[in-house]
Enzyme design. Structure first.
Site, PDB file in Angstrom:
ATOM      1  N   CYS A   1      34.199 -49.742 -11.309  1.00  5.84           N
ATOM      2  CA  CYS A   1      35.365 -49.327 -10.698  1.00  5.84           C
ATOM      3  C   CYS A   1      36.069 -50.477  -9.709  1.00  5.84           C
ATOM      4  O   CYS A   1      37.151 -50.311  -9.284  1.00  5.84           O
ATOM      5  CB  CYS A   1      34.936 -48.227  -9.770  1.00  5.84           C
ATOM      6  SG  CYS A   1      33.787 -48.510  -8.597  1.00  5.84           S
ATOM      7  N   HIS A   2      35.354 -51.390  -9.554  1.00  9.04           N
ATOM      8  CA  HIS A   2      36.148 -52.541  -8.963  1.00  9.04           C
ATOM      9  C   HIS A   2      36.864 -53.288  -9.591  1.00  9.04           C
ATOM     10  O   HIS A   2      37.977 -54.105  -8.960  1.00  9.04           O
ATOM     11  CB  HIS A   2      34.771 -53.624  -8.390  1.00  9.04           C
ATOM     12  CG  HIS A   2      34.371 -54.176  -9.555  1.00  9.04           C
ATOM     13  ND1 HIS A   2      33.168 -53.654 -10.138  1.00  9.04           N
ATOM     14  CD2 HIS A   2      34.397 -55.409 -10.006  1.00  9.04           C
ATOM     15  CE1 HIS A   2      32.649 -54.496 -11.319  1.00  9.04           C
ATOM     16  NE2 HIS A   2      33.592 -55.646 -11.143  1.00  9.04           N
TER      17      HIS A   2
ATOM     18  N   TYR B   1      46.045 -48.484 -10.794  1.00  4.50           N
ATOM     19  CA  TYR B   1      45.494 -47.120 -10.793  1.00  4.50           C
ATOM     20  C   TYR B   1      46.626 -46.334 -11.494  1.00  4.50           C
ATOM     21  O   TYR B   1      46.349 -45.345 -12.336  1.00  4.50           O
ATOM     22  CB  TYR B   1      45.523 -46.391  -9.249  1.00  4.50           C
ATOM     23  CG  TYR B   1      44.152 -47.000  -8.433  1.00  4.50           C
ATOM     24  CD1 TYR B   1      43.142 -46.464  -8.680  1.00  4.50           C
ATOM     25  CD2 TYR B   1      44.423 -48.034  -7.802  1.00  4.50           C
ATOM     26  CE1 TYR B   1      42.021 -46.796  -8.017  1.00  4.50           C
ATOM     27  CE2 TYR B   1      43.359 -48.297  -7.082  1.00  4.50           C
ATOM     28  CZ  TYR B   1      42.139 -47.739  -7.016  1.00  4.50           C
ATOM     29  OH  TYR B   1      40.978 -48.184  -6.401  1.00  4.50           O
TER      30      TYR B   1
ATOM     31  N   ASN C   1      32.762 -42.471  -8.265  1.00  6.51           N
ATOM     32  CA  ASN C   1      32.032 -43.150  -9.184  1.00  6.51           C
ATOM     33  C   ASN C   1      30.634 -43.315  -8.637  1.00  6.51           C
ATOM     34  O   ASN C   1      30.496 -44.061  -7.842  1.00  6.51           O
ATOM     35  CB  ASN C   1      32.609 -44.568  -9.920  1.00  6.51           C
ATOM     36  CG  ASN C   1      31.537 -45.224 -10.586  1.00  6.51           C
ATOM     37  OD1 ASN C   1      30.662 -44.624 -11.391  1.00  6.51           O
ATOM     38  ND2 ASN C   1      31.676 -46.579 -10.659  1.00  6.51           N
TER      39      ASN C   1
ATOM     40  N   GLU D   1      33.770 -62.667 -11.732  1.00  9.57           N
ATOM     41  CA  GLU D   1      34.434 -62.271 -13.090  1.00  9.57           C
ATOM     42  C   GLU D   1      35.164 -63.247 -13.588  1.00  9.57           C
ATOM     43  O   GLU D   1      35.732 -62.888 -14.637  1.00  9.57           O
ATOM     44  CB  GLU D   1      34.408 -60.771 -13.141  1.00  9.57           C
ATOM     45  CG  GLU D   1      33.133 -59.736 -13.222  1.00  9.57           C
ATOM     46  CD  GLU D   1      33.609 -58.350 -12.938  1.00  9.57           C
ATOM     47  OE1 GLU D   1      34.631 -58.071 -12.986  1.00  9.57           O
ATOM     48  OE2 GLU D   1      32.703 -57.674 -12.750  1.00  9.57           O
TER      49      GLU D   1
END
Length: 178
Positions: free
Chosen positions: A134-135, A103, A126, A161
């Site tokens: 946003c994850h 962040y 979001n 991912e």
């Protein structure tokens, strides 16, 4: 990504099951205005018609994404938010698959160093999960701080991912591959 202030248009809401749980989609006109993992389905399956087809396509793309058959979603979206939120969402959309940032780094990138809480609030609002990933934003210690679909879904998405997650943290924290 189109940034549009939406009016009070008739919104279609539909739900579908994915391997990561329920996903709910909102469609206004010919654009997706909401996409979120939810604990329980509050809307029914997509109806027939053009908007139903777009909702079905969105759910199908999410299913393919969480099954590893797709690297990103390709949907027409319209986001409603403040100029600051749009700035944050644009930056989050630049975080590549397999990377995370903190962040604090996100705040730096949008020119608001030290405003990581405001940036976190914008990220948390979001409206289109996965389209704006946003994850991929984590705490300064790599911790998997809140996620609208649940921290367990955030962890599963990051692992999918290729991000290493141990004990609820990304040991590498800010991978900054952007």
């Amino acid at each position: 990504m189109e940034h549009t202030r939406r009016g009070t248009a008739d919104t279609l809401r539909a739900s579908g099951r994915t391997p990561f749980g329920w996903v709910e989609v909102a469609v206004e006109g010919d654009e997706v205005t909401g996409l979120a993992f939810v604990e329980d389905a509050t809307a029914g399956p997509p109806p027939r018609g053009a908007r139903g087809a777009l909702a079905r396509e969105a759910i199908a793309q999410v299913r393919d994404y969480v099954r590893g058959r797709r690297d990103e979603l390709d949907l027409p979206v319209a986001l409603t938010g403040t100029p600051f939120q749009h700035e944050v969402w644009d930056e989050v959309a630049r975080i590549p698959r397999g990377a995370t940032i903190t962040y604090a780094e996100l705040a730096r990138r949008v020119g608001r160093t030290g405003s990581f809480r405001a940036v976190g609030a914008a990220n948390g609002s979001n409206p289109v999960a996965l389209v704006v990933p946003c994850h991929r934003v984590v705490g300064s210690d790599g911790g998997l701080t809140g996620y609208g679909g649940g921290v367990d879904v955030k962890e599963r998405l990051l692992r999918l991912e290729g991000v290493e997650v141990r004990d609820g943290r990304c040991p590498d924290g800010d991978t900054r591959r952007t």
